[in-house]
Design an enzyme around this catalytic site. Structure first.
Site, PDB file in Angstrom:
ATOM      1  N   GLY A 112       0.787  -1.227   0.000  1.00 29.08           N
ATOM      2  CA  GLY A 112       0.000   0.000   0.000  1.00 29.08           C
ATOM      3  C   GLY A 112       0.820   1.279   0.000  1.00 29.08           C
ATOM      4  CG  ASN A 129       3.368   2.179  -9.521  1.00 31.24           C
ATOM      5  OD1 ASN A 129       2.524   1.544 -10.149  1.00 31.24           O
ATOM      6  ND2 ASN A 129       3.947   1.693  -8.434  1.00 31.24           N
ATOM      7  CB  SER A 182       0.452  -0.299  -6.979  1.00 28.79           C
ATOM      8  OG  SER A 182       0.203  -0.938  -5.732  1.00 28.79           O
ATOM      9  N   GLY A 204       7.315 -12.834  -8.684  1.00 32.79           N
ATOM     10  CA  GLY A 204       8.203 -13.983  -8.635  1.00 32.79           C
ATOM     11  C   GLY A 204       8.001 -14.913  -9.813  1.00 32.79           C
TER      12      GLY A 204
END
Length: 364
Positions: free
Chosen positions: A113, A170, A173, A266
């Protein structure tokens, strides 16, 4: 030095809560001797966004949110460091726990966050190290409680222009409610127009700082069409592909942990993000370079991302499992591949596999 750091830190850090381990890793990096970074092979150099990178391997935003260790990371062999995400005001982020390892999948889920120290504090840190050189980008975002999110981005561009090597806008997110709505066509066009205007206003004192756009891997191809079209029309300098994903595949071994809310990164993100790199590369038609992110954990994975269309790459999650020695390993593999195949520079293979990857039979 890097091997010693990994040997000492990795076993210990894996025993700790992920966020506590991350905090300790940052502190450990700051204490390392200030040795010169290892020299890079000439064939690894990349020119992109008007900048000269000694090698293509960067560290993604999220690792050094508050610009506490950019110089230490450059000494570890990274070709560039991206700090942030930074917001105008400091904010604590979402409640803990908010960072989870999926060890059998070599993956991470986070719902941090945008926790950070705020623009003024981070700016002071970057200003104090600006004479040291090295490429340090600044990833900018909006405060969760902001009444005017576009104004937040504009303010940060104006604040950080004198110290940022480049900016990353950005809007991807998944952990700030409503933020990804800024990827929608009308909102994105307005945001990028105002960001570029802000960059132009401070050009006299800061130069022509490159502006990059970071997107989500969860966009549909129709949405990607719009995003790339707007990025080109607003003349952004590049794109970063891609952020974490909200999707979860049935192949994840840690299905219980996979139910945690947040963005997945990942190894499981590799194919999805690589496909998105290729799709973006094809649509950009050479208008700007790309930074490829998502699941890169080896020289082979880095090469695949580059052949998909990335001029540069970034790491983060794989460092949790493989340590900072991964940076040199990837660079050695890339340099060796170029020598073995008779190539002089990485630019010769950027996007070579994009047509194949965007074909329907390249599974995600």
């Amino acid at each position: 030095m890097i091997r010693a750091f990994d040997a000492l830190s990795l076993p210990l850090l894996r025993l700790l809560d992920p966020e506590d381990a991350h905090r300790l890793a940052i502190q450990g990096l700051r204490l390392l001797p200030q040795a010169a970074p290892p020299a890079d092979q000439p064939n690894l150099s990349v020119r992109a966004f008007g900048l000269n990178f000694s090698n293509p391997v960067g560290i993604a935003a999220g690792f050094d949110k508050n610009a506490e260790a950019p110089d230490a990371l450059l000494r570890m062999g990274f070709g560039f460091v991206e700090i942030g995400t930074v917001t105008p005001k400091p904010q604590s982020g979402n409640p803990r726990p908010r960072l989870f390892r999926l060890e059998r999948d070599e993956a991470v889920i986070n719902r941090m966050g945008f926790n950070n120290d705020g623009g003024e504090v981070v700016l002071r840190r970057l200003a104090a190290r600006s004479a040291r050189g090295g490429i340090v980008g600044v990833n900018v975002g909006a405060n969760k409680d902001s009444e005017d999110r576009v104004a937040d981005y504009v303010r940060l561009i104006e604040m950080f222009a004198p110290v940022a090597s480049y900016f990353t806008v950005n809007v991807s997110s998944p952990n700030t409610p409503g933020l990804r709505n800024l990827q929608q066509a009308a909102a994105l066009d307005d945001l990028l127009a105002k960001v570029i205007e802000a960059r132009e206003r401070v050009r006299a004192i800061a130069g022509d700082t490159p502006v990059l756009l970071k997107i989500a891997p969860d966009l549909t191809l129709n949405e990607l069409d719009d995003v790339v079209h707007i990025a080109r029309s607003r003349k952004v300098d590049g794109m970063i592909v891609a952020n974490t994903t909200l999707s979860r595949t049935h192949t994840l071994r840690e299905q219980a942990r996979a139910k945690e809310q947040g963005g997945l990164s990942g190894r499981p993100l590799f194919r999805l993000s690589t496909r998105m790199v290729a799709e973006t590369y094809v649509r950009a038609e050479g208008a700007f370079p790309l930074i490829g992110v998502g699941g890169i954990d080896s020289g082979g994975a880095a090469l695949t991302k580059i052949r998909a269309g990335a001029s540069l790459i970034q790491l983060y999650s794989a460092l949790i499992y493989k340590g900072l020695g991964l940076v040199e390993s990837i660079k050695q593999d890339l340099a060796s591949t170029l020598l073995r195949t008779g190539r002089d520079q990485l630019s010769e293979i950027v996007g070579a596999d994009a047509p194949m990857i965007t074909a329907e039979d390249w599974p995600v």
